[in-house]
Design a protein around this motif. Sequence first.
Motif, PDB file in Angstrom:
ATOM      1  N   THR A 131      -5.542  -5.709  12.458  1.00  0.00           N
ATOM      2  CA  THR A 131      -4.302  -5.684  11.670  1.00  0.00           C
ATOM      3  C   THR A 131      -4.316  -6.778  10.598  1.00  0.00           C
ATOM      4  O   THR A 131      -3.838  -6.557   9.489  1.00  0.00           O
ATOM      5  N   TRP A 132      -4.891  -7.928  10.944  1.00  0.00           N
ATOM      6  CA  TRP A 132      -4.954  -8.994   9.941  1.00  0.00           C
ATOM      7  C   TRP A 132      -5.837  -8.583   8.759  1.00  0.00           C
ATOM      8  O   TRP A 132      -5.449  -8.731   7.598  1.00  0.00           O
ATOM      9  N   VAL A 133      -7.016  -8.061   9.077  1.00  0.00           N
ATOM     10  CA  VAL A 133      -7.924  -7.641   8.012  1.00  0.00           C
ATOM     11  C   VAL A 133      -7.270  -6.552   7.155  1.00  0.00           C
ATOM     12  O   VAL A 133      -7.324  -6.593   5.925  1.00  0.00           O
ATOM     13  N   ALA A 134      -6.625  -5.620   7.825  1.00  0.00           N
ATOM     14  CA  ALA A 134      -5.958  -4.537   7.090  1.00  0.00           C
ATOM     15  C   ALA A 134      -4.910  -5.112   6.142  1.00  0.00           C
ATOM     16  O   ALA A 134      -4.809  -4.704   4.978  1.00  0.00           O
ATOM     17  N   LYS A 135      -4.181  -6.074   6.646  1.00  0.00           N
ATOM     18  CA  LYS A 135      -3.135  -6.706   5.827  1.00  0.00           C
ATOM     19  C   LYS A 135      -3.745  -7.375   4.594  1.00  0.00           C
ATOM     20  O   LYS A 135      -3.248  -7.209   3.477  1.00  0.00           O
ATOM     21  N   VAL A 136      -4.854  -8.068   4.801  1.00  0.00           N
ATOM     22  CA  VAL A 136      -5.514  -8.748   3.690  1.00  0.00           C
ATOM     23  C   VAL A 136      -6.065  -7.741   2.679  1.00  0.00           C
ATOM     24  O   VAL A 136      -5.903  -7.901   1.470  1.00  0.00           O
ATOM     25  N   LEU A 137      -6.691  -6.706   3.209  1.00  0.00           N
ATOM     26  CA  LEU A 137      -7.270  -5.698   2.312  1.00  0.00           C
ATOM     27  C   LEU A 137      -6.187  -5.026   1.475  1.00  0.00           C
ATOM     28  O   LEU A 137      -6.425  -4.605   0.345  1.00  0.00           O
ATOM     29  N   LEU A 138      -5.025  -4.961   2.045  1.00  0.00           N
ATOM     30  CA  LEU A 138      -3.897  -4.381   1.323  1.00  0.00           C
ATOM     31  C   LEU A 138      -3.524  -5.258   0.127  1.00  0.00           C
ATOM     32  O   LEU A 138      -2.849  -4.826  -0.799  1.00  0.00           O
ATOM     33  N   GLY A 139      -4.018  -6.491   0.177  1.00  0.00           N
ATOM     34  CA  GLY A 139      -3.694  -7.479  -0.842  1.00  0.00           C
ATOM     35  C   GLY A 139      -4.097  -7.082  -2.239  1.00  0.00           C
ATOM     36  O   GLY A 139      -3.344  -7.310  -3.184  1.00  0.00           O
ATOM     37  N   ASP A 140      -5.264  -6.515  -2.396  1.00  0.00           N
ATOM     38  CA  ASP A 140      -5.554  -5.989  -3.726  1.00  0.00           C
ATOM     39  C   ASP A 140      -4.992  -4.574  -3.775  1.00  0.00           C
ATOM     40  O   ASP A 140      -4.835  -3.909  -2.759  1.00  0.00           O
ATOM     41  N   GLY A 141      -4.695  -4.116  -4.933  1.00  0.00           N
ATOM     42  CA  GLY A 141      -3.976  -2.858  -5.031  1.00  0.00           C
ATOM     43  C   GLY A 141      -4.799  -1.621  -4.745  1.00  0.00           C
ATOM     44  O   GLY A 141      -4.264  -0.525  -4.608  1.00  0.00           O
ATOM     45  N   SER A 142      -6.127  -1.798  -4.602  1.00  0.00           N
ATOM     46  CA  SER A 142      -7.020  -0.642  -4.658  1.00  0.00           C
ATOM     47  C   SER A 142      -6.960   0.308  -3.475  1.00  0.00           C
ATOM     48  O   SER A 142      -7.617   1.328  -3.467  1.00  0.00           O
ATOM     49  N   ARG A 143      -6.222  -0.034  -2.435  1.00  0.00           N
ATOM     50  CA  ARG A 143      -6.166   0.924  -1.314  1.00  0.00           C
ATOM     51  C   ARG A 143      -4.784   0.957  -0.678  1.00  0.00           C
ATOM     52  O   ARG A 143      -4.004   0.012  -0.798  1.00  0.00           O
ATOM     53  N   THR A 144      -4.530   2.029   0.014  1.00  0.00           N
ATOM     54  CA  THR A 144      -3.239   2.173   0.673  1.00  0.00           C
ATOM     55  C   THR A 144      -3.382   2.303   2.181  1.00  0.00           C
ATOM     56  O   THR A 144      -2.479   1.967   2.919  1.00  0.00           O
ATOM     57  N   GLU A 145      -4.544   2.793   2.614  1.00  0.00           N
ATOM     58  CA  GLU A 145      -4.764   2.985   4.057  1.00  0.00           C
ATOM     59  C   GLU A 145      -5.987   2.190   4.511  1.00  0.00           C
ATOM     60  O   GLU A 145      -7.064   2.745   4.715  1.00  0.00           O
ATOM     61  N   PRO A 146      -5.855   0.901   4.672  1.00  0.00           N
ATOM     62  CA  PRO A 146      -7.023   0.067   4.946  1.00  0.00           C
ATOM     63  C   PRO A 146      -7.417   0.021   6.414  1.00  0.00           C
ATOM     64  O   PRO A 146      -8.331  -0.696   6.789  1.00  0.00           O
TER      65      PRO A 146
END
Lengths: 211, 211
Positions: A131-146
């Motif tokens: 969940t932490w990694v997903a949250k971080v990946l969400l940080g750049d705009g390029s994805r919605t379902e990390p």
Amino acid sequence: MKNDNGTAARLVGLAREVMQVSGYAGLHYGSLAKTLGITRAAVHHYYPNKVDLARRVIAEYCEWTRQQLAEIDVMDAPVDDKMRSYFALYRSIIEEGDERLCPGGMLAAEVMTLPPELRADVRKFFDLHVTWVAKVLLGDGSRTEPAGEAARVVAALQGALLVSRLYGRPDSFDAIVDGLMIIVPTTAPIPTKRPARKASVPTKTRKNEGR
Amino acid sequence: MKNDNGTAARLVGLAREVMQVSGYAGLHYGSLAKTLGITRAAVHHYYPNKVDLARRVIAEYCEWTRQQLAEIDVMDAPVDDKMRSYFALYRSIIEEGDERLCPGGMLAAEVMTLPPELRADVRKFFDLHVTWVAKVLLGDGSRTEPAGEAARVVAALQGALLVSRLYGRPDSFDAIVDGLMIIVPTTAPIPTKRPARKASVPTKTRKNEGR
DNA sequence: AGCATTACTTACACGCAAGTAAGTGTCAAC
DNA sequence: GTTGACACTTACTTGCGTGTAAGTAATGCT
């Protein structure tokens, strides 16, 4: 109290190390006691049974992890820097000792033989990471379902630890992980995704036997 | 001979399954015997000790793997198709049973507690994989030193099995692996590689204790 | 018919490891 | 100075799991 050398705390620390190297199955009260120069019964005094001890180890490691992740959070850097710091967390594991795995990863391998409470704890540990990694990946705009990508990152890192320890070469961890940033692109474009899904496979899938 | 139901062979098959689920530490002559409806001593009759049995399991699995890889080799397809077939090999593992890991991966997790002969066998198993993948990756002209990348692929796949089994969801394996093709680009360009190497890390690396 | 081989079995020895019960000694408070 | 909590220890029970020794029954070979 007469003499409290912080035995309880040293016990969890030692137990964690042992679990990182030998797993839950390789954790024995006898050797813990011997290492600390106390009796086996003294270990039981602090942690009546192995499950207690192991759960304590996971709990503390979860807590430590949460703190580390929080420290990365506050540094408010671009996503790929955060990810690199995250990778470094794993690297610190083999820096501490080249016979070690992540405690969670080790337990994940043993998960089917683990007492149910522990099993749940291990899942929670991985949830924490994913969940932490997903949250971080969400940080750049390029994805919605990390979610899938986050699981992939965690899986890849655990695998990297597994393989680099197998060969006893800590630096092979770097070789494995260095290219991992490609799947966490922030500025660089993701290469055009191919059709994927399994193509013609030369595998007959039997339920059992016949290998 | 009186009655030979192929007990020796069924024993290796069963032992492999058990090892995939519970590892070498979870492999017990007693339960093997019970499952096959024979006595414990009969297991010893075929495989005098556990190491013999486990080595046999690995040897057969190596052989099977070699054959599968050879079948992929002869299909003479583009690199990414070959890689997808390779991925499918791992998927077949969880298709056979969602409590299973790759035998090699399971043993890799236990490697520090394994008798030395077995340890060497496990390394050879991974060598087999890594060298094959490296060879395939070399197939497209885009790289000259695929060793690290090959290790990364193998590590990622083992990690994917670990994580997907942990959650008991075979399809999560797909979610994890689907994006893996990105790190094995053939036509698509590799994104410009960043400086890499660990950046500012909020981790104090102690040798021991203090977690 | 006699002998070796194969495929097992029963029975036993042994060590290891978890867990428990019942102390002992020391400090700290009342 | 007794009481009680804490930090242990000694001693014991119990169960599990490997490995081994010594059969036995059926088959095949000569």
